[in-house]
Design an enzyme around this catalytic site. Structure first.
Site, short mmCIF file in Angstrom:
data_model
loop_
_atom_site.label_atom_id
_atom_site.label_comp_id
_atom_site.label_asym_id
_atom_site.label_seq_id
_atom_site.Cartn_x
_atom_site.Cartn_y
_atom_site.Cartn_z
N GLN A 278 55.07 7.66 -8.16
CA GLN A 278 55.49 6.86 -9.29
C GLN A 278 55.69 7.77 -10.50
O GLN A 278 55.09 8.84 -10.55
CB GLN A 278 54.47 5.79 -9.62
CG GLN A 278 54.19 4.84 -8.48
CD GLN A 278 53.38 3.62 -8.92
OE1 GLN A 278 53.06 3.44 -10.09
NE2 GLN A 278 53.05 2.77 -7.95
N ASN B 67 57.05 -7.92 -2.94
CA ASN B 67 56.80 -6.52 -2.58
C ASN B 67 55.86 -6.47 -1.39
O ASN B 67 54.83 -7.17 -1.38
CB ASN B 67 56.16 -5.79 -3.76
CG ASN B 67 55.63 -4.41 -3.37
OD1 ASN B 67 56.38 -3.48 -3.19
ND2 ASN B 67 54.30 -4.30 -3.21
N GLU B 68 56.17 -5.66 -0.43
CA GLU B 68 55.31 -5.49 0.75
C GLU B 68 54.73 -6.83 1.19
O GLU B 68 53.52 -7.01 1.31
CB GLU B 68 54.21 -4.45 0.48
CG GLU B 68 54.79 -3.07 0.26
CD GLU B 68 53.80 -1.90 0.32
OE1 GLU B 68 52.58 -2.15 0.40
OE2 GLU B 68 54.25 -0.75 0.29
N GLU C 178 59.98 2.75 -2.47
CA GLU C 178 58.71 3.49 -2.61
C GLU C 178 58.73 4.63 -1.60
O GLU C 178 58.78 4.38 -0.39
CB GLU C 178 57.49 2.60 -2.39
CG GLU C 178 57.28 1.61 -3.53
CD GLU C 178 55.97 0.85 -3.44
OE1 GLU C 178 54.99 1.37 -2.89
OE2 GLU C 178 55.95 -0.30 -3.94
#
Ligand code: AHR
Length: 487
Positions: free
Chosen positions: A344, A172-173, A295
């Protein structure tokens, strides 16, 4: 008057249901307290999952849930979260608030949550601080039915059959909290890690490479050039942060100028996704690889007196407008956008659900997802919008946002009046056809209005303020409103 003209003969494809996906990280009160309270809690639960929250998630026909992060994913070691809960390893969640993570919510609990909700799991594996072996064995633990020590371990922990997890994120990222990697380095790491994520039985992993932040075209270029052949999806993260990182807005106390900045920021996601789609088109003209916007959403200041590391923010009609323009953009680009996951689910950033102890409230953003449900798996329809520009001196946006789809002979159009002060008449027509009947639902309120515990006036309600005129539908949209109209 604004006009929306829908053409049933023109479509860019099917709107993947996964565009209506969600994301739950070990962050603040998202998992702990928000979703998972443990079997012994006084809060009604089934196997530790809050009954009220699961019911609300189910009611949206939630298609997919991403877990365990976010930044948390690259410091998460899955073995810490299996076996008897009382003997699981404790760690400090260094990304989010420095609180103790007791790992009581782990792999089995996440898959139990997905079972209860009826959604597909999407798991992000650890590249930043994990090993290839660790990731490879997690996939084996989840998906294999062979006779191996790893599978025996799963069975000893109570799960006989493999779960068949399909969606698999490789880091992730990785350009940021996931390891500060350069795209060239990550592309090689991606190739290596994914190679050992094996396919088991009938289940085919859908492998998602870490993609760009916002408009970082170089990241996409390098990833597509070097690793397109072994990925199914490429992620993209893009948050709406009016004021910027160091001067974020309050979620509830904001000015009209803040409002326009927010809406303009949110609309810009379409430009960004098109930049990446264009690069992807060069390497993947048949559009085999999906853009996975895993996201997105608003990022405001945390609520006063809450842990800054918990990212807890309220959610107003302004958030609802952001959700509507974003989902419209994803629908319009469903030829490339395969999945999107708002950040989220509960109590974090642009949450669809907020909880306080045993209380739960559904936010305006929740109701937008409810209004858009009919688009899932429907055929996208070309939807041409003519509307005046609105805004202030600095930010101008089209006053009406819309998207349309068709399923089982019914056309659904979702339309949003972004004007926070005034209603707008919108003439909706079907090209070469006459509209003969329509049903509607609507969400409307003041731009800074929100649902609170014990006082939740905002919800999707029946809408009838329209009439048929010469085969077209004349809709009177109130200010700051999103409607679903079925033709
Ligand atoms: O959603 C909050 C954080 O934002 C995620 O953990 C990270 O991936 C992103 O920077």
């Amino acid at each position: 008057m604004a006009q929306i003209s829908i053409d049933r003969k023109r479509s860019c494809g099917t709107i993947s249901r996964y565009i209506y996906g969600h994301f739950a990280e070990h962050l603040g009160r998202c998992i702990y307290g928000g979703i998972f309270v443990g079997k012994d809690s006084d809060i009604p639960n089934v196997n530790g999952m809050r009954t009220d929250v699961v019911k609300a998630m189910k009611a949206l026909n939630m298609p997919v849930l991403r877990w365990p992060g976010g930044c948390f994913a690259d410091e998460y070691h899955w073995r810490d979260g299996i076996g008897p809960q009382e003997s699981r390893k404790r760690m400090v969640n260094t990304n989010w608030g420095g609180v103790t993570e007791d790992n009581s919510f782990g792999t089995h609990e996440f898959l139990e949550l997905c079972r209860q909700v009826g959604c597909d799991p999407y798991i992000t594996g650890n590249v930043g601080s994990g090993t290839v072996k660790e990731m490879s064995e997690w996939v084996e633990y989840l998906n294999s039915d062979g006779d191996s020590s790893v599978v025996r371990e799963r069975r000893a922990n109570g799960q006989q059959d493999s779960w068949g997890v399909r969606f698999w994120g490789v880091g992730n990222e990785s350009w940021g909290c996931g390891g500060l990697m350069r795209p060239e380095y990550y592309a090689d790491e991606y190739r290596r890690y994914q190679n050992f994520c094996r396919q088991y039985g009938e289940n085919k992993l859908y492998k998602i490479a870490c993609g760009p932040s916002d408009a970082d075209e170089n990241w996409t270029e390098v990833l597509m050039k070097n690793a397109a052949f072994c990925m199914d999806g490429l992620s993209m993260h893009s948050y709406t942060i009016p004021g910027g990182w160091n001067n974020k807005n309050s979620a509830t106390k904001f000015t009209k100028d803040d409002y326009w900045e927010t809406i303009a920021f949110a609309e810009d996601i379409e430009r960004k996704l098109m930049l990446h789609a264009k690069i992807m088109d060069r390497y993947d003209p048949k559009k085999r690889i999906g853009l996975v916007i895993d996201e997105w959403g608003t990022w405001f200041k945390v609520e006063p007196d809450t842990n800054p590391g918990f990212l807890y923010q309220q959610n107003t009609m302004r958030d609802a407008m952001v959700a509507a323009v974003s989902l419209d953009a994803f629908n319009r680009h469903c030829d490339r956008v395969f999945m999107a996951n708002i950040a989220q689910t509960v109590n974090v950033l642009q949450a669809i659900i907020l909880t306080e102890g045993e209380q739960m409230v559904l936010t305006p953003t929740y109701h937008v997802f409810d209004l858009y449900k009919a688009h899932m798996d429907a055929k996208e329809l070309d939807c041409f919008v003519e509307a005046g520009q609105l805004g202030n001196e600095k930010y101008q946006v089209p006053g009406i946002s819309a998207s349309a789809s068709e399923k089982d002979g019914k056309v659904t159009v979702t339309l949003t009046n972004l004007n926070p002060d005034e209603g707008e008449e919108v003439l909706v027509s079907l090209r070469d056809e006459k509209i003969t009947e329509a049903q509607g639902r609507i969400l409307t309120g003041r731009m800074d209005e929100y649902n609170d515990f014990g006082n939740a006036p905002l919800k999707a309600e029946s809408f009838t303020d329209f009439r048929i005129r010469d085969g077209a539908l004349l809709v009177k949209m109130p200010a700051c409103a999103t409607a679903e109209i079925r033709l």
